[in-house]
Motif scaffolding. Structure first.
Motif, PDB file in Angstrom:
ATOM      1  N   LEU A  54      52.724  66.962  12.300  1.00  0.00           N
ATOM      2  CA  LEU A  54      51.767  66.242  11.465  1.00  0.00           C
ATOM      3  C   LEU A  54      51.534  64.812  11.933  1.00  0.00           C
ATOM      4  O   LEU A  54      50.418  64.307  11.846  1.00  0.00           O
ATOM      5  CB  LEU A  54      52.260  66.220  10.010  1.00  0.00           C
ATOM      6  CG  LEU A  54      52.280  67.563   9.274  1.00  0.00           C
ATOM      7  CD1 LEU A  54      52.870  67.380   7.885  1.00  0.00           C
ATOM      8  CD2 LEU A  54      50.878  68.148   9.172  1.00  0.00           C
ATOM      9  N   TYR A  55      52.584  64.156  12.395  1.00  0.00           N
ATOM     10  CA  TYR A  55      52.479  62.726  12.633  1.00  0.00           C
ATOM     11  C   TYR A  55      52.726  62.313  14.078  1.00  0.00           C
ATOM     12  O   TYR A  55      52.600  61.136  14.405  1.00  0.00           O
ATOM     13  CB  TYR A  55      53.483  61.965  11.743  1.00  0.00           C
ATOM     14  CG  TYR A  55      53.505  62.445  10.329  1.00  0.00           C
ATOM     15  CD1 TYR A  55      52.363  62.387   9.550  1.00  0.00           C
ATOM     16  CD2 TYR A  55      54.669  62.966   9.766  1.00  0.00           C
ATOM     17  CE1 TYR A  55      52.377  62.830   8.252  1.00  0.00           C
ATOM     18  CE2 TYR A  55      54.691  63.407   8.457  1.00  0.00           C
ATOM     19  CZ  TYR A  55      53.545  63.342   7.705  1.00  0.00           C
ATOM     20  OH  TYR A  55      53.558  63.774   6.420  1.00  0.00           O
ATOM     21  N   GLY A  56      53.150  63.223  14.915  1.00  0.00           N
ATOM     22  CA  GLY A  56      53.401  62.859  16.294  1.00  0.00           C
ATOM     23  C   GLY A  56      54.856  62.496  16.529  1.00  0.00           C
ATOM     24  O   GLY A  56      55.746  62.812  15.744  1.00  0.00           O
ATOM     25  N   ALA A  57      55.089  61.783  17.625  1.00  0.00           N
ATOM     26  CA  ALA A  57      56.465  61.503  18.045  1.00  0.00           C
ATOM     27  C   ALA A  57      57.194  60.564  17.105  1.00  0.00           C
ATOM     28  O   ALA A  57      58.418  60.489  17.129  1.00  0.00           O
ATOM     29  CB  ALA A  57      56.463  60.912  19.458  1.00  0.00           C
ATOM     30  N   VAL A  58      56.460  59.809  16.274  1.00  0.00           N
ATOM     31  CA  VAL A  58      57.107  58.842  15.375  1.00  0.00           C
ATOM     32  C   VAL A  58      57.078  59.353  13.941  1.00  0.00           C
ATOM     33  O   VAL A  58      56.956  58.583  13.003  1.00  0.00           O
ATOM     34  CB  VAL A  58      56.408  57.471  15.478  1.00  0.00           C
ATOM     35  CG1 VAL A  58      56.623  56.877  16.845  1.00  0.00           C
ATOM     36  CG2 VAL A  58      54.916  57.593  15.197  1.00  0.00           C
ATOM     37  N   GLY A  59      57.189  60.654  13.766  1.00  0.00           N
ATOM     38  CA  GLY A  59      57.029  61.216  12.437  1.00  0.00           C
ATOM     39  C   GLY A  59      58.170  60.989  11.490  1.00  0.00           C
ATOM     40  O   GLY A  59      57.976  60.977  10.283  1.00  0.00           O
ATOM     41  N   ASP A  60      59.375  60.807  11.978  1.00  0.00           N
ATOM     42  CA  ASP A  60      60.537  60.702  11.102  1.00  0.00           C
ATOM     43  C   ASP A  60      60.794  59.237  10.768  1.00  0.00           C
ATOM     44  O   ASP A  60      61.146  58.444  11.644  1.00  0.00           O
ATOM     45  CB  ASP A  60      61.758  61.295  11.812  1.00  0.00           C
ATOM     46  CG  ASP A  60      62.956  61.391  10.881  1.00  0.00           C
ATOM     47  OD1 ASP A  60      62.862  60.889   9.740  1.00  0.00           O
ATOM     48  OD2 ASP A  60      63.978  61.956  11.291  1.00  0.00           O
ATOM     49  N   PRO A  61      60.644  58.829   9.490  1.00  0.00           N
ATOM     50  CA  PRO A  61      60.922  57.429   9.142  1.00  0.00           C
ATOM     51  C   PRO A  61      62.354  57.017   9.458  1.00  0.00           C
ATOM     52  O   PRO A  61      62.602  55.858   9.783  1.00  0.00           O
ATOM     53  CB  PRO A  61      60.646  57.386   7.631  1.00  0.00           C
ATOM     54  CG  PRO A  61      59.716  58.525   7.375  1.00  0.00           C
ATOM     55  CD  PRO A  61      60.111  59.589   8.361  1.00  0.00           C
ATOM     56  N   GLY A  62      63.289  57.962   9.367  1.00  0.00           N
ATOM     57  CA  GLY A  62      64.671  57.634   9.701  1.00  0.00           C
ATOM     58  C   GLY A  62      64.819  57.243  11.158  1.00  0.00           C
ATOM     59  O   GLY A  62      65.545  56.292  11.497  1.00  0.00           O
ATOM     60  N   LEU A  63      64.140  57.966  12.058  1.00  0.00           N
ATOM     61  CA  LEU A  63      64.182  57.600  13.474  1.00  0.00           C
ATOM     62  C   LEU A  63      63.527  56.246  13.718  1.00  0.00           C
ATOM     63  O   LEU A  63      63.984  55.458  14.549  1.00  0.00           O
ATOM     64  CB  LEU A  63      63.480  58.678  14.305  1.00  0.00           C
ATOM     65  CG  LEU A  63      64.134  60.071  14.298  1.00  0.00           C
ATOM     66  CD1 LEU A  63      63.303  61.048  15.116  1.00  0.00           C
ATOM     67  CD2 LEU A  63      65.558  59.996  14.837  1.00  0.00           C
ATOM     68  N   LEU A  64      62.459  55.977  12.971  1.00  0.00           N
ATOM     69  CA  LEU A  64      61.834  54.664  13.085  1.00  0.00           C
ATOM     70  C   LEU A  64      62.793  53.565  12.653  1.00  0.00           C
ATOM     71  O   LEU A  64      62.851  52.494  13.261  1.00  0.00           O
ATOM     72  CB  LEU A  64      60.562  54.621  12.232  1.00  0.00           C
ATOM     73  CG  LEU A  64      59.387  55.480  12.707  1.00  0.00           C
ATOM     74  CD1 LEU A  64      58.277  55.456  11.671  1.00  0.00           C
ATOM     75  CD2 LEU A  64      58.857  54.982  14.039  1.00  0.00           C
ATOM     76  N   ALA A  65      63.540  53.837  11.580  1.00  0.00           N
ATOM     77  CA  ALA A  65      64.505  52.840  11.101  1.00  0.00           C
ATOM     78  C   ALA A  65      65.592  52.594  12.148  1.00  0.00           C
ATOM     79  O   ALA A  65      65.990  51.444  12.383  1.00  0.00           O
ATOM     80  CB  ALA A  65      65.113  53.301   9.785  1.00  0.00           C
ATOM     81  N   GLU A  66      66.080  53.674  12.786  1.00  0.00           N
ATOM     82  CA  GLU A  66      67.087  53.496  13.835  1.00  0.00           C
ATOM     83  C   GLU A  66      66.523  52.710  15.016  1.00  0.00           C
ATOM     84  O   GLU A  66      67.185  51.824  15.571  1.00  0.00           O
ATOM     85  CB  GLU A  66      67.575  54.866  14.308  1.00  0.00           C
ATOM     86  CG  GLU A  66      68.358  55.639  13.242  1.00  0.00           C
ATOM     87  CD  GLU A  66      68.808  56.993  13.753  1.00  0.00           C
ATOM     88  OE1 GLU A  66      68.601  57.257  14.956  1.00  0.00           O
ATOM     89  OE2 GLU A  66      69.349  57.781  12.955  1.00  0.00           O
ATOM     90  N   ARG A  67      65.294  53.025  15.374  1.00  0.00           N
ATOM     91  CA  ARG A  67      64.654  52.307  16.477  1.00  0.00           C
ATOM     92  C   ARG A  67      64.503  50.821  16.129  1.00  0.00           C
ATOM     93  O   ARG A  67      64.752  49.948  16.968  1.00  0.00           O
ATOM     94  CB  ARG A  67      63.295  52.938  16.750  1.00  0.00           C
ATOM     95  CG  ARG A  67      62.433  52.189  17.748  1.00  0.00           C
ATOM     96  CD  ARG A  67      61.088  52.880  17.880  1.00  0.00           C
ATOM     97  NE  ARG A  67      60.128  52.033  18.562  1.00  0.00           N
ATOM     98  CZ  ARG A  67      58.838  52.340  18.666  1.00  0.00           C
ATOM     99  NH1 ARG A  67      58.378  53.468  18.156  1.00  0.00           N
ATOM    100  NH2 ARG A  67      58.006  51.527  19.280  1.00  0.00           N
ATOM    101  N   LEU A  68      64.121  50.555  14.899  1.00  0.00           N
ATOM    102  CA  LEU A  68      63.962  49.170  14.471  1.00  0.00           C
ATOM    103  C   LEU A  68      65.300  48.439  14.440  1.00  0.00           C
ATOM    104  O   LEU A  68      65.403  47.277  14.845  1.00  0.00           O
ATOM    105  CB  LEU A  68      63.303  49.135  13.087  1.00  0.00           C
ATOM    106  CG  LEU A  68      63.049  47.758  12.486  1.00  0.00           C
ATOM    107  CD1 LEU A  68      62.159  46.940  13.403  1.00  0.00           C
ATOM    108  CD2 LEU A  68      62.405  47.897  11.110  1.00  0.00           C
ATOM    109  N   THR A  69      66.331  49.135  13.974  1.00  0.00           N
ATOM    110  CA  THR A  69      67.654  48.520  13.922  1.00  0.00           C
ATOM    111  C   THR A  69      68.129  48.124  15.311  1.00  0.00           C
ATOM    112  O   THR A  69      68.658  47.019  15.516  1.00  0.00           O
ATOM    113  CB  THR A  69      68.655  49.483  13.281  1.00  0.00           C
ATOM    114  OG1 THR A  69      68.209  49.821  11.965  1.00  0.00           O
ATOM    115  CG2 THR A  69      70.033  48.858  13.189  1.00  0.00           C
ATOM    116  N   GLN A  70      67.940  49.000  16.287  1.00  0.00           N
ATOM    117  CA  GLN A  70      68.353  48.682  17.657  1.00  0.00           C
ATOM    118  C   GLN A  70      67.556  47.509  18.219  1.00  0.00           C
ATOM    119  O   GLN A  70      68.100  46.636  18.895  1.00  0.00           O
ATOM    120  CB  GLN A  70      68.170  49.916  18.557  1.00  0.00           C
ATOM    121  CG  GLN A  70      69.053  51.089  18.180  1.00  0.00           C
ATOM    122  CD  GLN A  70      70.536  50.762  18.296  1.00  0.00           C
ATOM    123  OE1 GLN A  70      70.951  50.002  19.175  1.00  0.00           O
ATOM    124  NE2 GLN A  70      71.339  51.331  17.409  1.00  0.00           N
ATOM    125  N   ALA A  71      66.267  47.478  17.906  1.00  0.00           N
ATOM    126  CA  ALA A  71      65.439  46.382  18.410  1.00  0.00           C
ATOM    127  C   ALA A  71      65.846  45.050  17.788  1.00  0.00           C
ATOM    128  O   ALA A  71      65.857  44.014  18.460  1.00  0.00           O
ATOM    129  CB  ALA A  71      63.962  46.670  18.123  1.00  0.00           C
TER     130      ALA A  71
END
Length: 707
Positions: A374-391
């Motif tokens: 539905l949303y593409g490679a960034v579909g999981d908000p949890g994965l986005l949160a992990e990516r943001l945390t690392q950044a």
């Protein structure tokens, strides 16, 4: 013949029912401006009449079916058309009340009324046949088939093909409309003109005659029946495809609007086909037909609030989990029963445990797959949160703010995202193009607004809205934390600059006071002493006068020195101690406010800087209470812990306004706390008082403080 006509009616109603759902999409395009207060007009009265007449006809049909003799009662008296009668006209009238120019709502009312006429006429036909009135029963076939044709034509073809803007997607879709009209017309003509079936194998006691039969057409009736239903189902599929084509080419808002009806109509087709293969599951199609108009209403009235992508996601996940877990369960049960033959209970337990072990990993895998679909490679908000945390971990607050806007832009699939930090440095960071009509999301950290998040127009994505809400709900707290960090870093830098500036200014003031004031006075006193010494022998009286002047000058010098000392540290701290000094401040505050002072722990031997900071913060807070709070009661709590000194100042006054911005007083309180590595948080709601909470770290020894 009645049996065939009943099945024909059922299939037609089903078809009509399905189509209704798509019509909903029209609201956005053809409805015109929404009326603030709809007036009672002839249109509204007509809509209400249809909305009332349709369920009355449906209830009457149910009562007639219930009163039929068993030999004249069809095997199935309820069909998807029965659900259409009760839901479509009511929802259509509701939409007409709110949006009178919504032509799709009129189609819903008319199609539902046609279904009611068809159902009621069909019931009366069997009732008349049961009473021996076969001629009347034969003529009742006409309204039965005409009602079915109206319902099928309006709800199956017109609504979906003309939704949501009241026009066909293009001229190339005209053949699909012609095919639907021709197929439904052919089915109705075939039912009206065909010959009655032979008595052999007829499911009822006597054949119901057909007054409009045309014997010459009988050789073509079977082919016409097959062609009509092939055309109807093909037209239904094309109507669904037209909605999908519209959805693919539409903007984000229109895709959102089309999604609900398309999902409902597609689900109905699935249940309809399943009911044709397994008649026992036709009830699913009946129930789904009743739900379709509500999905249309959601799309028309509140499509921004109901997440079709959420429904699709959960539906796919639920179905996938049920199918796979069931297969695992039965497979494990079969295998374990073969391995441990004769121990069925053991096999069942083993199968249950094995299937249960698959549940959670399978659900997560399916959810990730659907989100990616539905949303593409960034579909999981949890994965986005992990990516943001690392950044955020890899950079300072300023760079972390850039990472926040980049991750949010990718996750939301919008053209631009910006973060504006109140009193921050940088104050504004933007990724992409936000535009002038951006959505604003406040960034709040522990009750204090630290900035705002600006979300630009949506980019190309299938279902952005509900997913965006999940992304914002997940990532906004991270953005607020980073914004607070940026703000605190800027405050710290400004505080350091102010500390240096204040220190240099204080040095300059001391130099000026010592040089221009005390220095000049001491120089004059030295000259007076010399003069008194020279005149002591020759003029004792003059020397005595000079010494009196010298004594007065010494008193002035003492006052100047005391003033300099008081400016460096409040004398009350040395004379009374911190606790008593705070009580003295409270006692000298506004007489209209009752102030309670509570002290917990030993406040002696505190660092001098901590004592001064607490004293000045309390002094500033009491000044604010006296000038602005209009409070009747206030409370000051000093609590010393092993390594922290806590200060709480609260009142029951008018609180902080919604558009509150920190002034010089509140800023100085925060700066004094920050200078010592502490925190000062000021909170308050309008009418609920204000709270000042301060936490100052304590170091045991000077060596620790230096370290």
């Amino acid at each position: 013949m009645p049996g065939i006509e009943r099945r024909t009616s059922t299939m037609a109603e089903i078809t009509g029912t399905a189509k209704v759902m798509t019509a909903e999409e029209t609201p956005a395009a053809g409805e015109g401006p929404r009326r603030a207060a709809p007036q009672v007009t002839g249109r509204l009265i007509l809509a209400v009449v249809m909305a009332v007449a349709s369920p009355i006809l449906g209830l009457a049909a149910i009562l007639v079916w219930a009163g039929l003799p068993p030999e004249w009662t069809p095997a199935r008296t309820v069909s998807p058309q029965s659900a259409v009668i009760f839901t479509f006209p009511a929802v259509g009238a509701f939409l007409i009340y709110h949006r009178p120019r919504l032509n799709m709502a009129w189609l819903m009312c008319a199609g539902g009324l046609g279904a009611g006429v068809s159902d009621f006429a069909s019931a009366l036909m069997f009732r008349a046949a049961a009473d021996g009135e076969f001629a009347v029963a034969g003529w009742l076939r006409v309204p039965t088939q005409l009602g079915w044709a109206v319902c099928g034509l309006l709800l199956t073809m017109v609504l979906p093909l003309y939704s949501p803007d009241g026009r066909l997607p293009s001229r190339r879709w005209r053949p699909a409309l012609w095919l639907g009209c021709a197929s439904i017309t052919a089915g109705a003509v075939r039912a009206l003109l065909r010959m009655p079936p032979p008595p052999e194998g007829y499911p009822y006691p006597q054949v119901i005659p057909n007054p409009l039969q045309v014997p010459a057409l009988e050789p073509y009736m079977e082919g016409l029946w097959v062609a009509s239903w092939v055309g109807i189902y093909t037209a239904m599929a094309l109507a669904a495809v037209s909605m999908a084509v519209r959805m693919r080419r539409a903007d984000a808002v229109t895709r959102r609007q089309i999604g609900w009806p398309l999902f409902a109509f597609s689900g109905y087709i699935v249940f309809l086909v399943a009911g044709a293969i397994w008649p026992d599951v036709l009830w699913l199609a009946i129930m789904w037909a009743g739900v379709i108009p509500f999905t249309i209403a959601f799309a028309v009235m509140r499509y921004r609030l109901f997440g079709i992508d959420t429904v699709i996601s959960r539906a796919f996940v639920a179905v996938g989990v049920v199918v796979v877990v069931s297969a695992v369960y039965f497979g494990a049960g079969t295998l374990s029963s073969l391995v441990v033959s004769g121990y069925d209970q053991v096999a069942g337990v083993a199968a249950a445990l094995f299937a249960g072990a698959f549940f959670q990993p399978l659900r997560r895998a399916l959810q990730r797959a659907v989100d990616r679909l539905l949303y593409g490679a960034v579909g999981d908000p949890g994965l986005l949160a992990e990516r943001l945390t690392q950044a955020v971990r890899r950079g300072d607050p300023a760079k972390a703010l850039t990472s926040v806007v980049n991750v949010l832009r990718d996750g939301l699939a919008v053209e631009g995202v910006a973060v504006e930090v109140i009193d921050g440095e940088p104050r504004y960071v933007e990724s992409g193009r936000v535009g002038g009509d951006a959505r604003e999301v406040p960034l709040v950290w522990h009750g204090a607004r630290v900035g705002r998040l600006l979300v630009g127009p949506p980019g190309q994505r299938r279902f952005p809205a509900a997913h965006n809400e999940r992304v914002l709900a997940t990532l906004t707290p991270y953005a607020a934390d980073v914004a607070h960090a940026v703000r605190m870093a800027a405050d710290l830098q400004r505080s350091r600059e102010r500390i240096l500036t204040t220190r240099e200014e204080e040095r300059r003031r001391l130099r000026r006071d010592l040089h221009d004031g005390l220095g000049q006075t001491l120089s004059a006193m030295a000259m007076t002493i010399n003069m008194a010494r020279l005149s002591l022998k020759n003029s004792p009286n003059a020397a005595d006068e000079l010494l009196r002047e010298l004594h007065a000058g010494m008193s002035a010098v003492t006052g100047d020195i005391r003033e300099l000392v008081y400016g460096l540290r409040p004398p009350a701290l040395d004379d009374l101690g911190l606790a008593s000094a705070v009580r003295d401040l409270a006692g000298r505050s506004s007489p209209d406010t009752v102030i309670e002072v509570e002290v917990e722990g030993l406040l002696s031997e505190l660092p001098a800087a901590v004592e001064v900071a607490v004293y000045r913060i309390v002094q500033e807070a009491l000044t604010n209470i006296r000038r602005h709070a209009q409070a009747s009661r206030a409370r000051i709590v000093l609590q010393r812990e092993q390594s922290v000194l806590r200060l709480l100042i609260s009142d029951d006054g008018k609180g902080l306004p919604d558009a509150h911005r920190a002034g010089v007083g509140l800023g100085s309180m925060r700066e004094r706390a920050a200078e010592l590595g502490g925190i000062c948080v000021v909170t308050g709601e309008p009418g609920a008082g204000t709270r000042v909470e301060v936490m100052l770290p304590l170091l045991s020894t000077p060596s620790q403080a230096l370290a």
